[in-house]
Motif scaffolding. Structure first.
Motif, PDB file in Angstrom:
ATOM      1  N   MET A  44       9.397   0.275  -3.785  1.00 22.75           N
ATOM      2  CA  MET A  44       8.284  -0.532  -4.302  1.00 22.75           C
ATOM      3  C   MET A  44       7.495  -1.137  -3.146  1.00 22.75           C
ATOM      4  O   MET A  44       6.259  -1.127  -3.151  1.00 22.75           O
ATOM      5  N   GLN A  45       8.203  -1.661  -2.154  1.00 24.16           N
ATOM      6  CA  GLN A  45       7.527  -2.244  -1.005  1.00 24.16           C
ATOM      7  C   GLN A  45       6.738  -1.182  -0.245  1.00 24.16           C
ATOM      8  O   GLN A  45       5.599  -1.409   0.173  1.00 24.16           O
ATOM      9  N   ALA A  46       7.331   0.000  -0.088  1.00 26.87           N
ATOM     10  CA  ALA A  46       6.641   1.095   0.600  1.00 26.87           C
ATOM     11  C   ALA A  46       5.398   1.530  -0.168  1.00 26.87           C
ATOM     12  O   ALA A  46       4.349   1.818   0.432  1.00 26.87           O
ATOM     13  N   ALA A  47       5.493   1.579  -1.499  1.00 24.95           N
ATOM     14  CA  ALA A  47       4.342   1.958  -2.325  1.00 24.95           C
ATOM     15  C   ALA A  47       3.234   0.920  -2.219  1.00 24.95           C
ATOM     16  O   ALA A  47       2.044   1.271  -2.162  1.00 24.95           O
ATOM     17  N   ARG A  48       3.611  -0.332  -2.197  1.00 22.66           N
ATOM     18  CA  ARG A  48       2.619  -1.402  -2.054  1.00 22.66           C
ATOM     19  C   ARG A  48       1.901  -1.286  -0.710  1.00 22.66           C
ATOM     20  O   ARG A  48       0.670  -1.381  -0.636  1.00 22.66           O
ATOM     21  N   GLU A  49       2.655  -1.054   0.351  1.00 22.89           N
ATOM     22  CA  GLU A  49       2.068  -0.923   1.680  1.00 22.89           C
ATOM     23  C   GLU A  49       1.152   0.305   1.762  1.00 22.89           C
ATOM     24  O   GLU A  49       0.085   0.255   2.384  1.00 22.89           O
ATOM     25  N   PHE A  50       1.568   1.408   1.122  1.00 25.95           N
ATOM     26  CA  PHE A  50       0.737   2.612   1.109  1.00 25.95           C
ATOM     27  C   PHE A  50      -0.590   2.336   0.405  1.00 25.95           C
ATOM     28  O   PHE A  50      -1.652   2.740   0.886  1.00 25.95           O
ATOM     29  N   ALA A  51      -0.528   1.660  -0.735  1.00 25.32           N
ATOM     30  CA  ALA A  51      -1.747   1.359  -1.493  1.00 25.32           C
ATOM     31  C   ALA A  51      -2.688   0.468  -0.693  1.00 25.32           C
ATOM     32  O   ALA A  51      -3.907   0.683  -0.677  1.00 25.32           O
ATOM     33  N   ILE A  52      -2.130  -0.513  -0.001  1.00 25.54           N
ATOM     34  CA  ILE A  52      -2.966  -1.445   0.769  1.00 25.54           C
ATOM     35  C   ILE A  52      -3.606  -0.744   1.954  1.00 25.54           C
ATOM     36  O   ILE A  52      -4.815  -0.855   2.180  1.00 25.54           O
ATOM     37  N   ARG A  53      -2.818   0.002   2.735  1.00 28.30           N
ATOM     38  CA  ARG A  53      -3.394   0.643   3.918  1.00 28.30           C
ATOM     39  C   ARG A  53      -4.358   1.780   3.554  1.00 28.30           C
ATOM     40  O   ARG A  53      -5.239   2.125   4.333  1.00 28.30           O
ATOM     41  N   SER A  54      -4.184   2.338   2.348  1.00 28.50           N
ATOM     42  CA  SER A  54      -5.079   3.400   1.896  1.00 28.50           C
ATOM     43  C   SER A  54      -6.337   2.848   1.235  1.00 28.50           C
ATOM     44  O   SER A  54      -7.227   3.618   0.860  1.00 28.50           O
ATOM     45  N   GLY A  55      -6.409   1.535   1.062  1.00 25.70           N
ATOM     46  CA  GLY A  55      -7.595   0.913   0.479  1.00 25.70           C
ATOM     47  C   GLY A  55      -7.752   1.199  -1.007  1.00 25.70           C
ATOM     48  O   GLY A  55      -8.881   1.296  -1.500  1.00 25.70           O
ATOM     49  N   GLN A  88      -1.917   6.786   7.003  1.00 23.33           N
ATOM     50  CA  GLN A  88      -0.676   7.514   7.201  1.00 23.33           C
ATOM     51  C   GLN A  88      -0.254   8.122   5.872  1.00 23.33           C
ATOM     52  O   GLN A  88      -0.469   7.532   4.815  1.00 23.33           O
ATOM     53  N   PRO A  89       0.355   9.304   5.891  1.00 20.53           N
ATOM     54  CA  PRO A  89       0.810   9.905   4.633  1.00 20.53           C
ATOM     55  C   PRO A  89       1.929   9.095   4.000  1.00 20.53           C
ATOM     56  O   PRO A  89       2.584   8.279   4.651  1.00 20.53           O
TER      57      PRO A  89
END
Length: 224
Positions: free
Chosen positions: A169-180, A47-48
């Protein structure tokens, strides 16, 4: 814990000296199309970072303490000058550690409209002048540093410790994890393609190709 990729720059930096002298000028060969699994990874369920709103999103996941990101910054600065209006470029700090104060400082500066003063200056202070520590920086150290750049220290402290920054910060962490995300810097296009590259310039070449691919796909989808 994030593991930073090592980008090999030697080939790009010495290429001109390795090219054989040709008796006749040769036309430059077009760059090869990027290959999935080699030049980029399709992100399953990706997701973007933000709603696309008609734009092609290019995100750089970075860290101020990452020296590869420092090396990449001037290349990105030059590359961004040529971006088309349908491309939205965004930095996202690699917030694997929700207490990473440099990542918090990025979001604080963004909220205060101060990135023009702080972004490049933070890289320089860490990597060039060593005026700031690469790790373990405190909120107070950043507030004092930003104050010297013309960003009010009290407002910086408040922004860094705000609930809004906690959420980002939480959103950035989730983005990094789902983006691998495996290392920094990493480029993600539209949340669905994670760019790989043998060199930093190669990362931008592949990014350009993926942006062009997305633009062509959109054009085809609107053709009667």
């Amino acid at each position: 814990m994030i593991h930073r990729q090592t980008f090999v720059l030697l080939a790009a930096l010495t290429l001109a000296g390795l090219l054989p002298v040709a008796g006749h000028a040769q036309a430059a060969k077009p760059a090869p199309a990027p290959v999935e699994g080699v030049d980029y990874v399709a992100i399953e369920g990706g997701q973007p970072w933000q709603p696309l709103a008609g734009k092609i999103e290019v995100v750089e996941v970075f860290a101020y303490w990452c020296h590869h990101c420092r090396d990449f910054q001037p290349m990105v600065d030059q590359w961004r000058k040529g971006l088309a209006k349908d491309v939205r470029f965004t930095y996202v700090p690699a917030a694997f550690d929700l207490q990473d104060n440099y990542a918090r400082a990025y979001f604080a500066a963004d909220a205060l409209g101060a990135q023009g003063k702080t972004h490049h200056a933070t890289f320089r202070a860490i990597h060039d002048t060593q005026a700031m520590p690469s790790r373990g920086v405190s909120v107070e150290e950043i507030a004092t540093f930003y104050d010297g750049l013309g960003v009010n220290a009290k407002r910086t402290r408040a922004a860094m410790t705000s609930k809004a920054t906690d959420a980002r910060m939480q959103a950035a962490r989730e983005f990094a994890i789902r983006s691998g995300i495996e290392g920094t810097p990493t480029i993600v296009v539209n949340g669905i393609w994670r760019v790989r590259g043998r060199t930093l310039p190669d990362v931008l070449r592949i990014t350009d190709a993926l942006v062009a691919r997305e633009r062509a796909r959109r054009a085809a989808s609107t053709t009667p």
